[in-house]
Enzyme design. Structure first.
Site, PDB file in Angstrom:
ATOM      1  N   HIS A 157       0.975  -1.209   0.093  1.00  0.00           N
ATOM      2  CA  HIS A 157       0.134   0.013   0.429  1.00  0.00           C
ATOM      3  C   HIS A 157       0.788   1.374  -0.029  1.00  0.00           C
ATOM      4  CE1 HIS A 157      -4.215  -1.707   0.849  1.00  0.00           C
ATOM      5  NE2 HIS A 157      -3.125  -2.950   1.093  1.00  0.00           N
ATOM      6  N   ASP A 365       3.494   9.445  -0.595  1.00  0.00           N
ATOM      7  CA  ASP A 365       2.371   8.758  -0.142  1.00  0.00           C
ATOM      8  C   ASP A 365       2.233   7.545  -1.233  1.00  0.00           C
ATOM      9  OD1 ASP A 365       0.085   7.793   1.319  1.00  0.00           O
ATOM     10  OD2 ASP A 365      -0.763   9.920   1.521  1.00  0.00           O
TER      11      ASP A 365
HETATM   12  O1  F6P Z   1      -1.149   3.335   4.147  1.00  0.00           O
HETATM   13  C1  F6P Z   1      -0.391   2.324   4.882  1.00  0.00           C
HETATM   14  C2  F6P Z   1      -1.087   1.957   5.969  1.00  0.00           C
HETATM   15  O2  F6P Z   1      -0.415   0.946   6.654  1.00  0.00           O
HETATM   16  C3  F6P Z   1      -2.656   1.565   5.705  1.00  0.00           C
HETATM   17  O3  F6P Z   1      -2.596   0.078   5.394  1.00  0.00           O
HETATM   18  C4  F6P Z   1      -3.361   1.657   6.768  1.00  0.00           C
HETATM   19  O4  F6P Z   1      -4.670   1.617   6.761  1.00  0.00           O
HETATM   20  C5  F6P Z   1      -2.998   2.894   7.520  1.00  0.00           C
HETATM   21  O5  F6P Z   1      -1.652   3.044   7.105  1.00  0.00           O
HETATM   22  C6  F6P Z   1      -2.933   3.202   8.973  1.00  0.00           C
HETATM   23  O6  F6P Z   1      -1.882   2.543   9.792  1.00  0.00           O
HETATM   24  P1  F6P Z   1      -2.117   1.811  11.069  1.00  0.00           P
HETATM   25  O7  F6P Z   1      -2.623   0.492  10.876  1.00  0.00           O
HETATM   26  O8  F6P Z   1      -0.432   1.815  11.586  1.00  0.00           O
HETATM   27  O9  F6P Z   1      -2.726   2.905  11.872  1.00  0.00           O
END
Ligand code: F6P
Length: 432
Positions: A157, A365
């Site tokens: 992602h 990003d």
């Molecule tokens: O964008 C990357 C990411 O890891 C997503 O997969 C996730 O929704 C977001 O960041 C939030 O991260 P965390 O789970 O660490 O709160």
């Protein structure tokens, strides 16, 4: 029919009729809804047990949620440590926040082994296994060692860094070998894919075949670009019934006819919130006609608060806010409303529709779904305009946004001014 097995660090178990989940969770849930299957991962609970117990199972319709609890040491080393204090800053090109520590890598390996141990007993012969994100890069290897020979896919992602940057990681070769244990590796953009292929060719001596595959040690690994999207109809539906939301109505009343600029992000240094605040300050400085006439509302959802870099960014933002509001506020107007909390998704979409201009200016990003959500929430008859960082994956698709370099406050300020003054016909064209 095959079941879909989603493996992700975080599992979000929705409540009935709840639309508050964002990003990855929404995408994962809609795929699972369609096929039925299992979502496996952590649920954020900390346990005293040295090793996780078998997963807790929650059934919702045709989806099984299977979650494991980690102990504090494993959580700190795997999540706060290797995933978010090493891979996250490195993959986002932010070496100032990168702190390599070998013991955190050991915890990362250990927790990936727990994931494999918990998942294997739940698997059935025809399952399609789809692993998500940088927390779980070693998982295919661990599953293979556990006797699983089903095809396994992986989707990253976040950005994949150029090989020159990746090599800052002492175990970069291992990371590449692990990724090549998957059958299909997916990325958000072509430049992420190119960076990965270049690294695998340079480091592992792989060759790039014509049919979107890499040949690594005689094994074929398929690679591809699969940019994550948003559910346009669902967002349009939430956003267009703004009168349903008391919050949105109160927001409109409170603006007293002023134009709203909105930003909504996790409070993460990669999102460029301090840089955005400096750009807004530059706007007020260069274009005094906006003083008293616009309001910038920044919603920052607290995130990864145990990590030092995240505490630092909060302090930096707080200090900037004090400076800007002190200098520009009038007795009946404040230039910025800063809200440090997460909002329900439906309310956020309604706020997006109210805002004349959306700001998504990350320093880097993978995609930035907020940019897509902001556009999806607009009224097609009178759409707002998006100011978007060129360094977000979504800039590759949303080419009719006002694209800016988030590191240049003058460029961003001019972009905002252009957006605020843009005639309706041009806004409609760009929206289309
Ligand atoms: O964008 C990357 C990411 O890891 C997503 O997969 C996730 O929704 C977001 O960041 C939030 O991260 P965390 O789970 O660490 O709160």
């Amino acid at each position: 029919m095959s079941r879909l097995i989603i493996v992700a660090n975080r599992v979000v178990i929705p409540k009935e009729g709840d639309h508050s989940a964002g990003g990855l969770a929404v995408g994962v849930l809609s795929a699972l809804d369609e096929l039925g299957g299992v979502w496996f991962g952590c649920n954020g609970q900390i346990t005293e047990d040295p090793k996780p117990r078998p997963p807790k199972i929650t059934e919702r319709g045709n989806i099984t949620f299977a979650t494991i609890d980690l102990n504090q040491e494993d959580h700190d080393g795997y999540y706060n440590g290797f995933s978010n204090n090493i891979l996250w800053p490195l993959f986002h090109y932010m070496l100032g926040y990168y702190n390599y520590d070998r013991s955190q890598y050991e915890a990362y390996e250990r927790v990936n082994q727990w994931f494999a141990d918990g998942l294997i007993p739940l698997l059935e012969p025809d399952d399609i296994i789809w692993v998500h994100d940088y927390h779980l890069i070693p998982l295919a290897d661990k599953l293979r060692q556990g006797g699983i020979d089903r095809p396994i896919g992986f989707f990253l992602h976040v950005p994949f860094p150029a090989y020159g940057m990746l090599r800052v990681l002492p175990i970069s070769r291992k990371i590449l070998e692990y990724l090549c244990r998957f059958d299909l590796v997916g990325f958000q953009t072509q430049s992420d894919l190119d960076a990965f292929c270049d690294a695998v060719v340079s480091s592992l001596g792989a060759s790039m075949e014509e049919d979107h595959t890499l040949l690594v040690d005689g094994r074929k690994v398929r690679v591809g670009v699969f940019p994550i999207g948003v559910d346009l109809d669902q967002i349009a539906e939430s956003a267009s019934s703004i009168e349903r939301y008391e919050y949105a109505n109160r927001l409109i009343t409170s603006l007293a006819g002023r134009n709203l600029i909105i930003g909504a992000d996790r409070l993460d240094y990669s999102k460029g919130i301090p840089e955005r605040l400096r750009s807004y300050e530059r706007l007020l400085e260069k274009f005094p006609q906006y003083r008293g006439r616009i309001v910038y509302m920044q919603i920052s959802a607290p995130s990864r608060t145990d990590i030092r870099g995240y505490q630092d960014i909060k302090n930096e933002v707080d200090a900037l806010l004090g400076g800007i509001t002190g200098q520009y506020s009038k007795f009946d107007w404040v230039p910025i409303r800063y809200i440090e909390q997460a909002f329900e998704r439906d309310i956020l979409m309604a706020f997006f529709r109210v805002a004349k201009l959306g700001m998504a200016t990350p320093l880097r990003d993978g995609m930035n779904l907020v940019a897509k959500e902001y556009m999806a929430a607009q009224n097609p008859e009178d759409p707002g305009i998006l100011v978007l960082s060129k360094l977000a994956g979504s800039a590759k698709e949303l080419t009719d946004a006002i694209l800016v370099n988030p590191y240049d406050p003058d460029e961003v300020a001019t972009g905002i001014e252009r957006g605020l003054e843009m005639p309706l016909a041009e806004r409609r064209d760009r929206y289309q």
